[in-house]
Design an enzyme around this catalytic site. Structure first.
Site, PDB file in Angstrom:
ATOM      1  N   LEU A 160       0.890  -1.183   0.125  1.00  0.00           N
ATOM      2  CA  LEU A 160      -0.057  -0.192   0.003  1.00  0.00           C
ATOM      3  C   LEU A 160       0.863   1.069   0.067  1.00  0.00           C
ATOM      4  O   LEU A 160       1.955   1.429   0.751  1.00  0.00           O
ATOM      5  CB  LEU A 160      -0.996   0.024   1.213  1.00  0.00           C
ATOM      6  CG  LEU A 160      -1.684   1.323   1.631  1.00  0.00           C
ATOM      7  CD1 LEU A 160      -2.608   1.783   0.519  1.00  0.00           C
ATOM      8  CD2 LEU A 160      -2.289   1.166   3.026  1.00  0.00           C
ATOM      9  N   SER A 161       0.565   2.221  -0.824  1.00  0.00           N
ATOM     10  CA  SER A 161       1.022   3.567  -0.923  1.00  0.00           C
ATOM     11  C   SER A 161       2.726   3.457  -0.941  1.00  0.00           C
ATOM     12  O   SER A 161       3.122   2.953  -2.122  1.00  0.00           O
ATOM     13  CB  SER A 161       0.882   4.130   0.388  1.00  0.00           C
ATOM     14  OG  SER A 161       0.994   5.714   0.603  1.00  0.00           O
TER      15      SER A 161
END
Length: 494
Positions: A160-161
């Protein structure tokens, strides 16, 4: 919908502050004021020794009890300000690890590496093959494969991210290690190669202006000379993401379709829950190679869908947004459910047998039973991760066991083609009887350890009261405990 967690366009003053503090590396986490709440991380275990660890990362892992050898392995990288525990507790990976039978490794970075605990996707000293964090993650994979006997042809990475940006780099760095990947609200591989380039990658709504071939070259140049096979890649992007602009999803699509040598026109599209549009790009064999999931109105984060229904998973929190269970669709795209993978998570894999119970034990056997699975031709039975038998019935007796010993069992259904379905939940069987143990020591130590006693200057075995001779340091015997607290002299062998 978890609208309270959606990001807003960053103010210019905040952008300048992040540039001064961390080169605008925060992706999602540094731009939100909500604190990440610690999540429950039952059975999440830290591994303290897994290699030279040049990236200064921590390794955490989760695996269901009795996991057989030859199962897949997933590496899951958290976002900025998050931890392995947060990702384990919210993302849903543990749920599907239990349901379908695979292990999960959670790398964790820290504030000494980056002030906001972001993986350093923008630093070539940390994001390239054989160096820094990338090598640390590769060492974690090697450790887990050795520990669980994982299938090296079914190792996957997701993030994520900032973790998504690093996951993209890992797919480019180690296409010989990872069979597939998923980038959630992340960046293309090698989008930035220094902190000064992070803003252009994250915030430029029109992208960097590179062609698909130029994007693809960034992957090919990460491991020069490698010609395939390439990982299957799932891309997740919210249309209202102001931290990692939606154009990054398109650039990731361009990058990986070019690597695969296929066009940027979708082979098919379909609608999924949570306002999600799935565009599928088939490879040369007409099976999905790249999938782009665009989630209408979603800000920066990982899409989850709390609930107990099919295709639901996870829990909401900062950067865990209630739209659709991205973990479910990613896992089925990779074929972790036994389906072989495909668009939208379709497949006809046999489900896990339910109702697995221990119906009886002796000192050398354990008998199991479970509910029938429709379409199953047979069942494979695993003891402590190793297959010990195959049966066409819904019961099995395992033999040749040791008395007074606990064993973990799981079962899979097998179809007529010989393919296994999902792994059942584990049960523990403990055989009857007592496991005799032997202890060799001088009489003084046997008494001190509570296996013997003294009387009139002599030593006697507890229980049997056999005379062991004088109570001193120079007389040695072997005592065998044949039942709790009952010892006999066994100097001739135990």
């Amino acid at each position: 919908m978890a609208r309270s967690y959606r990001t807003r366009r960053p103010r210019s003053s905040l952008s300048r502050l992040l540039s001064a503090a961390a080169g605008a590396l925060a992706l999602a986490a540094g731009l939100l004021t909500a604190a990440v709440q610690p999540a429950s991380a039952a059975s999440l275990t830290q591994v303290t020794s897994f290699g030279s660890n040049p990236g200064n990362l921590a390794m955490y892992e989760y695996a269901p009890a009795g996991l057989p050898a030859g199962r897949p392995l997933v590496v899951a990288l958290h976002g900025c300000t998050q931890s392995a525990s947060d990702y384990h507790g919210h993302s849903g990976w543990a749920q599907f690890a239990d349901q379908w039978g695979f292990a999960v490794v959670y790398p964790q970075t820290n504030s000494s590496n980056n002030s906001l605990s972001c993986f350093r996707w923008f630093d070539t000293a940390q994001s390239t093959r054989g160096h820094g964090e990338a090598l640390s993650v590769k060492q974690m994979v090697d450790k887990a494969v050795a520990q669980y006997g994982s299938d090296t042809s079914r190792v996957y990475v997701t993030g994520l991210s900032a973790g998504g940006g690093q996951a993209a780099n890992l797919l480019a760095d180690y296409p010989d290690v990872f069979a597939g990947g998923a980038i959630d609200s992340g960046l293309p591989a090698q989008c930035a190669t220094s902190s000064s380039g992070t803003n252009a990658c994250q915030y430029n709504s029109s992208g960097l202006g590179l062609t698909p071939q130029q994007w693809g070259d960034k992957v090919r140049n990460s491991y020069p000379g490698y010609a395939g096979p390439w990982p299957r890649v799932a891309i997740w992007q919210g249309t209202a993401d102001y931290t990692v602009r939606p154009v990054n999803g398109d650039e990731l699509r361009d990058q990986w379709t070019d690597v695969w040598g296929i066009g940027q026109t979708a082979s098919s599209t379909q609608s999924l829950p949570g306002g999600t549009t799935l565009s599928t790009y088939n490879g040369p064999d007409s099976t999905p190679a790249v999938e782009l999931y665009s989630i209408s109105g979603m800000g920066h984060g990982l899409a989850v869908a709390p609930g107990s229904g099919t295709g639901q998973c996870g829990s909401t929190g900062a950067y865990f947004l209630d739209y659709v269970c991205s973990t479910y669709y990613t896992a089925t795209f990779w074929g972790l459910d036994g389906s072989g993978g495909g668009s939208g998570g379709g497949g006809s894999a046999l489900p896990a047998p339910t109702g697995l119970t221990v119906t009886g034990t002796t000192d050398t056997t354990a008998t199991l039973g479970w509910s029938a699975v429709g379409g199953a031709a047979s069942y494979d039975v695993y003891r402590d991760g190793a297959r010990v038998g195959t049966t066409t019935s819904t019961g099995f007796t395992d033999t040749g066991l040791s008395a007074g010993t606990s064993y973990h069992y799981t079962v899979t259904a097998v179809d007529s083609a010989g393919a296994e379905g999902a792994l059942s939940s584990a049960v523990t069987a403990t055989t009857t009887g007592y496991v005799a143990q032997c202890y060799t020591a001088n009489n003084y130590q046997q008494v001190a350890d509570g296996r013997a006693h003294t009387s009139g200057g002599y030593t006697y075995a507890d229980g049997s009261n056999q005379n062991m001779g004088l109570y001193n340091l120079f007389v040695t015997h072997t005592l065998k405990e044949t039942s709790p607290g009952y010892y006999v002299i066994s100097d001739s062998g135990c």
